[in-house]
Design a protein around this motif. Sequence first.
Motif, PDB file in Angstrom:
ATOM      1  N   UNK A  17       0.824  -1.212   0.000  1.00  0.00           N
ATOM      2  CA  UNK A  17       0.000   0.000   0.000  1.00  0.00           C
ATOM      3  C   UNK A  17       0.861   1.266   0.000  1.00  0.00           C
ATOM      4  N   UNK A  18       1.912   1.291   0.801  1.00  0.00           N
ATOM      5  CA  UNK A  18       2.748   2.489   0.890  1.00  0.00           C
ATOM      6  C   UNK A  18       3.593   2.711  -0.345  1.00  0.00           C
ATOM      7  N   UNK A  19       4.318   1.670  -0.770  1.00  0.00           N
ATOM      8  CA  UNK A  19       5.082   1.779  -2.009  1.00  0.00           C
ATOM      9  C   UNK A  19       4.170   1.951  -3.203  1.00  0.00           C
ATOM     10  N   UNK A  48      -0.444   1.636   7.060  1.00  0.00           N
ATOM     11  CA  UNK A  48      -0.154   1.189   8.425  1.00  0.00           C
ATOM     12  C   UNK A  48      -1.412   0.649   9.090  1.00  0.00           C
ATOM     13  N   UNK A  49      -2.511   1.387   8.978  1.00  0.00           N
ATOM     14  CA  UNK A  49      -3.760   0.951   9.622  1.00  0.00           C
ATOM     15  C   UNK A  49      -4.207  -0.411   9.111  1.00  0.00           C
ATOM     16  N   UNK A  50      -4.191  -0.605   7.810  1.00  0.00           N
ATOM     17  CA  UNK A  50      -4.649  -1.862   7.219  1.00  0.00           C
ATOM     18  C   UNK A  50      -3.744  -3.018   7.635  1.00  0.00           C
ATOM     19  N   UNK A  51      -2.421  -2.780   7.616  1.00  0.00           N
ATOM     20  CA  UNK A  51      -1.476  -3.835   8.001  1.00  0.00           C
ATOM     21  C   UNK A  51      -1.637  -4.217   9.465  1.00  0.00           C
ATOM     22  N   UNK A  52      -1.850  -3.223  10.323  1.00  0.00           N
ATOM     23  CA  UNK A  52      -2.042  -3.514  11.756  1.00  0.00           C
ATOM     24  C   UNK A  52      -3.343  -4.275  11.974  1.00  0.00           C
ATOM     25  N   UNK A  53      -4.410  -3.866  11.298  1.00  0.00           N
ATOM     26  CA  UNK A  53      -5.674  -4.606  11.400  1.00  0.00           C
ATOM     27  C   UNK A  53      -5.490  -6.069  10.970  1.00  0.00           C
ATOM     28  N   UNK A 163      -6.523   2.521  13.434  1.00  0.00           N
ATOM     29  CA  UNK A 163      -6.954   3.660  12.629  1.00  0.00           C
ATOM     30  C   UNK A 163      -6.327   4.957  13.153  1.00  0.00           C
ATOM     31  N   UNK A 164      -6.272   5.104  14.483  1.00  0.00           N
ATOM     32  CA  UNK A 164      -5.668   6.292  15.078  1.00  0.00           C
ATOM     33  C   UNK A 164      -4.165   6.320  14.822  1.00  0.00           C
ATOM     34  N   UNK A 165      -3.519   5.161  14.900  1.00  0.00           N
ATOM     35  CA  UNK A 165      -2.085   5.087  14.583  1.00  0.00           C
ATOM     36  C   UNK A 165      -1.852   5.489  13.131  1.00  0.00           C
ATOM     37  N   UNK A 166      -2.766   5.096  12.244  1.00  0.00           N
ATOM     38  CA  UNK A 166      -2.653   5.522  10.852  1.00  0.00           C
ATOM     39  C   UNK A 166      -2.665   7.029  10.715  1.00  0.00           C
ATOM     40  N   UNK A 167      -3.511   7.705  11.500  1.00  0.00           N
ATOM     41  CA  UNK A 167      -3.521   9.168  11.478  1.00  0.00           C
ATOM     42  C   UNK A 167      -2.238   9.753  12.053  1.00  0.00           C
ATOM     43  N   UNK A 168      -1.629   9.062  13.013  1.00  0.00           N
ATOM     44  CA  UNK A 168      -0.315   9.493  13.510  1.00  0.00           C
ATOM     45  C   UNK A 168       0.705   9.495  12.374  1.00  0.00           C
TER      46      UNK A 168
END
Length: 274
Positions: A17-19, A48-53, A163-168
């Motif tokens: 997703x990031x690359x 990040x959010x999707x990977x953490x989920x 989701x909050x970490x993604x906003x970070x």
Amino acid sequence: MTPFVAELVGTALLIIFGGGVCAGVSLKKSFAQNSGWIVITMGWGLAVAIAVYAVGQFSGAHLNPAVTLALAFNGDFPWVDVPTYIVAQFLGAIIGATVVFLHYLPHWNETDDPSVKLGVFATGPAVPNPFANLLSEIIGSFILIVGILAIGANKFTDGLNPFIVGFLIVGIGLSLGGTTGYAINPARDLGPRIAHFLLPIPGKGSSNWSYAWIPVIGPALGGSFGGLFYKAIFLGKMTTAFWYVLIATVVVLAIVLIQQGKTAAYKQPKNILM
């Protein structure tokens, strides 16, 4: 799913997703070309959010050696498991970068600039300055770890933490990412950089190995100190490791600054009196 597989899969998703958003914004004839920095930062935040989920329930979703080191220094993660997590993260990053390469396969030939191609995989400085670039990565990674730990200390509706970490991540990118592209993750940078070196990318040019140490050492130092700082200042639990990592960080920065000064002096033209 074992923690090793979870970290590998999670980090691969992070890079896909990031690359992928970097490729979409940068490569020619992509519909997303030139859509800008805000799109990139949003893409990385969602990555990040999707990977953490996806893998948080299996491994805690570190997805970043800086996070693993910070938690180990904090005593929240066993040191014996650190090598396993870090190896998985680097392998996952290489796999994720390879998927991005395959997904955008026709666009590499359409894009002429080798630096744009490298930028899909790895970070680089807006203004080359080893001391400032290293300091930038240290600060960004420090904020990342303190932010993650602070978010974790708050109570959210179940399932909202990733989701909050993604906003970070979005916030770090918008506010601090303009200097070096905010690697803030050794695996995120070095893994795809290795993939860039190995993959048959048309006209790819150099992988810029002379810069590659900065997005590895900077996040490792900044992340480790961030974890120890949170424990000492937020939780009131000072440890000797706090001072060791702080001293190591200052020493590394001082060495880089001194070496940079010597290099600049060497390159300075000398006046010759006739």
